[in-house]
Design an enzyme around this catalytic site. Sequence first.
Site, short mmCIF file in Angstrom:
data_model
loop_
_atom_site.label_atom_id
_atom_site.label_comp_id
_atom_site.label_asym_id
_atom_site.label_seq_id
_atom_site.Cartn_x
_atom_site.Cartn_y
_atom_site.Cartn_z
N ASN A 105 0.85 -1.18 0.00
CA ASN A 105 0.00 0.00 0.00
C ASN A 105 0.90 1.24 0.00
OD1 ASN A 105 -1.97 1.94 0.32
ND2 ASN A 105 -2.37 1.47 2.46
N LYS A 150 0.02 4.29 -0.26
CA LYS A 150 -0.65 5.46 0.33
C LYS A 150 -0.43 6.67 -0.60
CE LYS A 150 -0.31 3.35 4.85
NZ LYS A 150 -0.17 3.54 6.30
N HIS A 205 -9.67 0.79 5.01
CA HIS A 205 -8.37 0.98 5.64
C HIS A 205 -8.53 1.92 6.83
CE1 HIS A 205 -4.24 2.36 6.27
NE2 HIS A 205 -3.86 1.27 5.63
N GLU A 251 -7.00 4.39 7.91
CA GLU A 251 -6.89 5.82 7.65
C GLU A 251 -8.15 6.36 7.00
OE1 GLU A 251 -3.25 5.76 5.47
OE2 GLU A 251 -2.07 5.36 7.28
N GLU A 284 -5.33 -5.10 10.58
CA GLU A 284 -4.34 -4.04 10.76
C GLU A 284 -4.65 -3.29 12.05
OE1 GLU A 284 -4.64 -1.14 7.59
OE2 GLU A 284 -6.70 -0.75 8.18
N GLY A 327 2.26 2.69 10.92
CA GLY A 327 3.07 3.88 10.80
C GLY A 327 3.67 4.37 12.11
N SER A 374 3.17 -2.14 10.32
CA SER A 374 4.63 -1.98 10.42
C SER A 374 5.38 -3.28 10.12
CB SER A 374 5.02 -1.43 11.80
OG SER A 374 4.47 -0.14 12.00
#
Length: 249
Positions: free
Chosen positions: A11, A13, A91, A93, A163, A169, A208
Amino acid sequence: MAIRKPMVAGNWKMNGSKELVQQLSEAINNVKSDEINVVVFPPYPLLPMLTATGVATGAQTVSENEPGAFTGEVDAQLIKDLGGEYTLVGHSERRSIYGESNDIVAVKFARAQQVGLTPVLCVGESEQEREQGQTELVVAAQIDAVINKLGLAALKDSVVAYEPVWAIGTGKTASPEQAQHVHKFIRDKIASLDSDLAQGLTILYGGSVNEKNSELLFAQPDIDGGLIGGASLKADSFTAICNSAKRTV
Protein backbone atom coordinates in the site's frame (compact mmCIF):
# COMPACT_ATOMS: atom_id res chain seq x y z
CA MET A 1 -8.11 -28.35 4.44
CA ALA A 2 -7.81 -25.61 1.80
CA ILE A 3 -4.33 -24.54 0.79
CA ARG A 4 -4.05 -20.76 0.87
CA LYS A 5 -1.50 -19.04 -1.35
CA PRO A 6 0.39 -16.31 0.55
CA MET A 7 -0.16 -12.72 -0.55
CA VAL A 8 2.10 -9.72 -0.14
CA ALA A 9 0.34 -6.42 -0.86
CA GLY A 10 2.07 -3.05 -0.96
CA ASN A 11 0.00 0.00 0.00
CA TRP A 12 1.86 3.05 -1.27
CA LYS A 13 -0.65 5.46 0.33
CA MET A 14 -0.08 9.03 -0.94
CA ASN A 15 3.43 8.29 -2.12
CA GLY A 16 4.95 7.40 -5.45
CA SER A 17 6.18 8.80 -8.74
CA LYS A 18 6.96 7.68 -12.27
CA GLU A 19 10.50 7.03 -11.09
CA LEU A 20 9.30 4.80 -8.27
CA VAL A 21 7.19 2.79 -10.70
CA GLN A 22 10.28 2.19 -12.80
CA GLN A 23 12.41 1.24 -9.79
CA LEU A 24 9.95 -1.12 -8.15
CA SER A 25 8.14 -2.74 -11.06
CA GLU A 26 11.23 -4.61 -12.23
CA ALA A 27 12.02 -5.78 -8.70
CA ILE A 28 8.43 -6.93 -8.16
CA ASN A 29 8.31 -8.81 -11.44
CA ASN A 30 11.59 -10.53 -10.59
CA VAL A 31 10.23 -11.77 -7.26
CA LYS A 32 6.80 -12.90 -8.49
CA SER A 33 6.18 -16.62 -8.69
CA ASP A 34 3.41 -19.17 -8.67
CA GLU A 35 4.02 -19.59 -4.94
CA ILE A 36 2.69 -16.19 -3.88
CA ASN A 37 0.40 -13.38 -4.99
CA VAL A 38 1.98 -9.93 -5.12
CA VAL A 39 -0.22 -6.84 -5.44
CA VAL A 40 0.52 -3.10 -5.33
CA PHE A 41 -1.96 -0.39 -4.33
CA PRO A 42 -0.54 2.86 -5.76
CA PRO A 43 -2.15 6.30 -5.94
CA TYR A 44 -4.76 6.35 -8.70
CA PRO A 45 -2.69 8.09 -11.44
CA LEU A 46 0.08 5.49 -11.19
CA LEU A 47 -2.19 2.45 -11.41
CA PRO A 48 -2.20 2.10 -15.22
CA MET A 49 1.56 2.63 -15.33
CA LEU A 50 2.15 -0.26 -12.94
CA THR A 51 -0.44 -2.44 -14.64
CA ALA A 52 1.36 -1.89 -17.93
CA THR A 53 4.54 -3.35 -16.42
CA GLY A 54 2.75 -6.58 -15.52
CA VAL A 55 2.37 -5.83 -11.80
CA ALA A 56 -0.97 -6.84 -10.24
CA THR A 57 -2.63 -3.69 -8.92
CA GLY A 58 -5.55 -2.34 -6.98
CA ALA A 59 -7.00 0.91 -5.69
CA GLN A 60 -6.56 2.19 -2.16
CA THR A 61 -10.29 2.91 -1.99
CA VAL A 62 -13.25 3.32 -4.35
CA SER A 63 -16.45 5.29 -4.22
CA GLU A 64 -19.50 3.58 -2.83
CA ASN A 65 -21.49 5.27 -5.61
CA GLU A 66 -22.05 4.47 -9.24
CA PRO A 67 -20.88 7.13 -11.76
CA GLY A 68 -22.43 10.54 -11.20
CA ALA A 69 -21.92 13.99 -9.74
CA PHE A 70 -19.39 13.07 -7.05
CA THR A 71 -16.47 15.45 -7.57
CA GLY A 72 -13.12 13.96 -6.62
CA GLU A 73 -14.37 10.39 -6.30
CA VAL A 74 -13.26 7.42 -8.42
CA ASP A 75 -15.66 4.71 -9.55
CA ALA A 76 -14.80 1.06 -9.05
CA GLN A 77 -15.59 0.28 -12.69
CA LEU A 78 -12.89 2.71 -13.83
CA ILE A 79 -10.33 0.89 -11.65
CA LYS A 80 -11.39 -2.35 -13.31
CA ASP A 81 -11.17 -0.77 -16.77
CA LEU A 82 -7.62 0.41 -16.03
CA GLY A 83 -6.52 -3.14 -15.21
CA GLY A 84 -6.93 -3.07 -11.44
CA GLU A 85 -7.91 -6.36 -9.85
CA TYR A 86 -8.32 -5.40 -6.19
CA THR A 87 -9.30 -2.53 -3.95
CA LEU A 88 -8.75 -1.86 -0.28
CA VAL A 89 -11.93 -1.07 1.63
CA GLY A 90 -12.07 0.26 5.16
CA HIS A 91 -8.37 0.98 5.64
CA SER A 92 -7.91 2.47 9.10
CA GLU A 93 -6.89 5.82 7.65
CA ARG A 94 -10.10 5.95 5.63
CA ARG A 95 -12.06 5.14 8.76
CA SER A 96 -10.26 7.55 11.09
CA ILE A 97 -9.39 10.49 8.81
CA TYR A 98 -12.37 10.41 6.44
CA GLY A 99 -14.96 9.06 8.82
CA GLU A 100 -15.94 5.95 6.87
CA SER A 101 -18.36 3.92 8.96
CA ASN A 102 -18.77 0.16 8.96
CA ASP A 103 -21.91 0.65 6.85
CA ILE A 104 -20.10 2.76 4.23
CA VAL A 105 -17.29 0.22 4.08
CA ALA A 106 -19.84 -2.54 3.46
CA VAL A 107 -21.36 -0.55 0.56
CA LYS A 108 -17.88 -0.03 -0.94
CA PHE A 109 -17.23 -3.75 -0.58
CA ALA A 110 -20.46 -4.44 -2.47
CA ARG A 111 -19.65 -1.96 -5.24
CA ALA A 112 -16.19 -3.48 -5.71
CA GLN A 113 -17.61 -6.97 -6.11
CA GLN A 114 -20.35 -5.69 -8.40
CA VAL A 115 -17.76 -4.66 -11.02
CA GLY A 116 -15.49 -7.67 -10.51
CA LEU A 117 -12.83 -6.27 -8.19
CA THR A 118 -11.65 -8.30 -5.21
CA PRO A 119 -12.15 -6.25 -2.04
CA VAL A 120 -9.52 -6.39 0.68
CA LEU A 121 -11.52 -5.71 3.83
CA CYS A 122 -9.35 -3.94 6.42
CA VAL A 123 -10.28 -4.44 10.06
CA GLY A 124 -8.58 -3.54 13.31
CA GLU A 125 -8.74 -1.84 16.67
CA SER A 126 -7.26 1.34 18.11
CA GLU A 127 -4.79 1.30 20.99
CA GLN A 128 -7.51 2.46 23.38
CA GLU A 129 -9.85 -0.29 22.21
CA ARG A 130 -7.12 -2.88 22.69
CA GLU A 131 -6.36 -1.61 26.20
CA GLN A 132 -10.07 -1.86 27.03
CA GLY A 133 -10.20 -5.46 25.84
CA GLN A 134 -12.45 -4.63 22.88
CA THR A 135 -10.31 -5.98 20.04
CA GLU A 136 -12.57 -8.91 19.21
CA LEU A 137 -15.76 -6.84 19.54
CA VAL A 138 -14.44 -4.17 17.17
CA VAL A 139 -13.12 -6.63 14.59
CA ALA A 140 -16.29 -8.72 14.71
CA ALA A 141 -18.47 -5.64 14.14
CA GLN A 142 -16.41 -4.61 11.13
CA ILE A 143 -16.78 -8.05 9.57
CA ASP A 144 -20.44 -8.40 10.52
CA ALA A 145 -21.27 -5.16 8.68
CA VAL A 146 -20.34 -6.89 5.41
CA ILE A 147 -21.99 -10.20 6.28
CA ASN A 148 -25.22 -8.50 7.35
CA LYS A 149 -25.43 -6.50 4.14
CA LEU A 150 -24.25 -9.03 1.58
CA GLY A 151 -24.41 -12.43 3.21
CA LEU A 152 -21.60 -14.69 4.30
CA ALA A 153 -20.89 -15.93 0.77
CA ALA A 154 -19.59 -12.49 -0.21
CA LEU A 155 -16.46 -13.17 1.83
CA LYS A 156 -15.55 -16.05 -0.47
CA ASP A 157 -14.36 -13.64 -3.15
CA SER A 158 -12.47 -11.32 -0.85
CA VAL A 159 -9.40 -10.92 1.30
CA VAL A 160 -9.35 -9.75 4.93
CA ALA A 161 -6.50 -7.68 6.33
CA TYR A 162 -6.09 -7.33 10.09
CA GLU A 163 -4.34 -4.04 10.76
CA PRO A 164 -4.20 -2.93 14.39
CA VAL A 165 -4.48 0.85 14.20
CA TRP A 166 -1.90 1.29 16.93
CA ALA A 167 0.71 -0.50 14.81
CA ILE A 168 0.30 1.43 11.54
CA GLY A 169 3.07 3.88 10.80
CA THR A 170 4.07 3.95 14.47
CA GLY A 171 6.97 1.53 14.36
CA LYS A 172 5.05 -0.66 16.80
CA THR A 173 4.21 -4.16 15.63
CA ALA A 174 1.97 -6.76 17.16
CA SER A 175 4.03 -9.72 18.24
CA PRO A 176 3.58 -12.82 16.09
CA GLU A 177 1.56 -14.31 18.92
CA GLN A 178 -0.69 -11.23 19.26
CA ALA A 179 -1.30 -11.10 15.52
CA GLN A 180 -1.96 -14.84 15.32
CA HIS A 181 -4.50 -14.59 18.14
CA VAL A 182 -6.63 -12.10 16.21
CA HIS A 183 -6.19 -13.91 12.89
CA LYS A 184 -7.35 -17.12 14.54
CA PHE A 185 -10.31 -15.27 16.04
CA ILE A 186 -11.30 -14.05 12.57
CA ARG A 187 -10.96 -17.49 11.00
CA ASP A 188 -12.81 -19.18 13.87
CA LYS A 189 -15.61 -16.62 13.62
CA ILE A 190 -16.09 -17.40 9.93
CA ALA A 191 -15.64 -21.14 10.56
CA SER A 192 -18.54 -21.10 13.01
CA LEU A 193 -20.70 -20.18 9.99
CA ASP A 194 -18.88 -21.99 7.15
CA SER A 195 -15.75 -24.01 7.83
CA ASP A 196 -14.78 -24.42 4.18
CA LEU A 197 -15.03 -20.70 3.50
CA ALA A 198 -12.93 -19.99 6.58
CA GLN A 199 -10.18 -22.39 5.56
CA GLY A 200 -9.97 -20.81 2.12
CA LEU A 201 -10.06 -17.19 3.28
CA THR A 202 -6.81 -15.25 2.88
CA ILE A 203 -6.14 -13.14 5.98
CA LEU A 204 -3.25 -10.68 5.87
CA TYR A 205 -1.48 -8.89 8.68
CA GLY A 206 -0.81 -5.17 8.29
CA GLY A 207 1.01 -3.09 10.87
CA SER A 208 4.63 -1.98 10.42
CA VAL A 209 5.63 -5.20 8.66
CA ASN A 210 9.23 -5.10 7.47
CA GLU A 211 11.94 -7.44 6.26
CA LYS A 212 13.09 -8.08 9.85
CA ASN A 213 9.78 -9.30 11.28
CA SER A 214 7.91 -10.64 8.23
CA GLU A 215 9.17 -14.22 8.34
CA LEU A 216 8.09 -14.78 11.94
CA LEU A 217 4.72 -13.17 11.29
CA PHE A 218 4.08 -15.15 8.12
CA ALA A 219 5.06 -18.39 9.84
CA GLN A 220 1.95 -18.18 12.03
CA PRO A 221 -0.71 -20.69 10.94
CA ASP A 222 -3.50 -18.18 10.30
CA ILE A 223 -1.42 -15.33 8.83
CA ASP A 224 -1.39 -15.64 5.05
CA GLY A 225 0.88 -12.72 4.20
CA GLY A 226 0.99 -9.01 4.73
CA LEU A 227 -0.40 -5.61 3.81
CA ILE A 228 2.81 -3.60 3.69
CA GLY A 229 3.07 0.16 4.10
CA GLY A 230 6.37 2.03 4.17
CA ALA A 231 8.51 -1.01 3.36
CA SER A 232 6.65 -1.43 0.05
CA LEU A 233 8.29 1.78 -1.19
CA LYS A 234 11.79 0.26 -1.00
CA ALA A 235 12.67 -2.40 -3.55
CA ASP A 236 15.10 -4.30 -1.31
CA SER A 237 12.72 -4.35 1.65
CA PHE A 238 9.66 -5.32 -0.36
CA THR A 239 11.38 -8.11 -2.25
CA ALA A 240 12.82 -9.46 1.01
CA ILE A 241 9.31 -9.55 2.47
CA CYS A 242 8.02 -11.36 -0.63
CA ASN A 243 10.82 -13.91 -0.31
CA SER A 244 9.96 -14.50 3.33
CA ALA A 245 6.39 -15.28 2.26
CA LYS A 246 7.72 -17.83 -0.23
CA ARG A 247 9.57 -19.60 2.55
CA THR A 248 6.29 -20.29 4.35
CA VAL A 249 4.85 -22.23 1.43
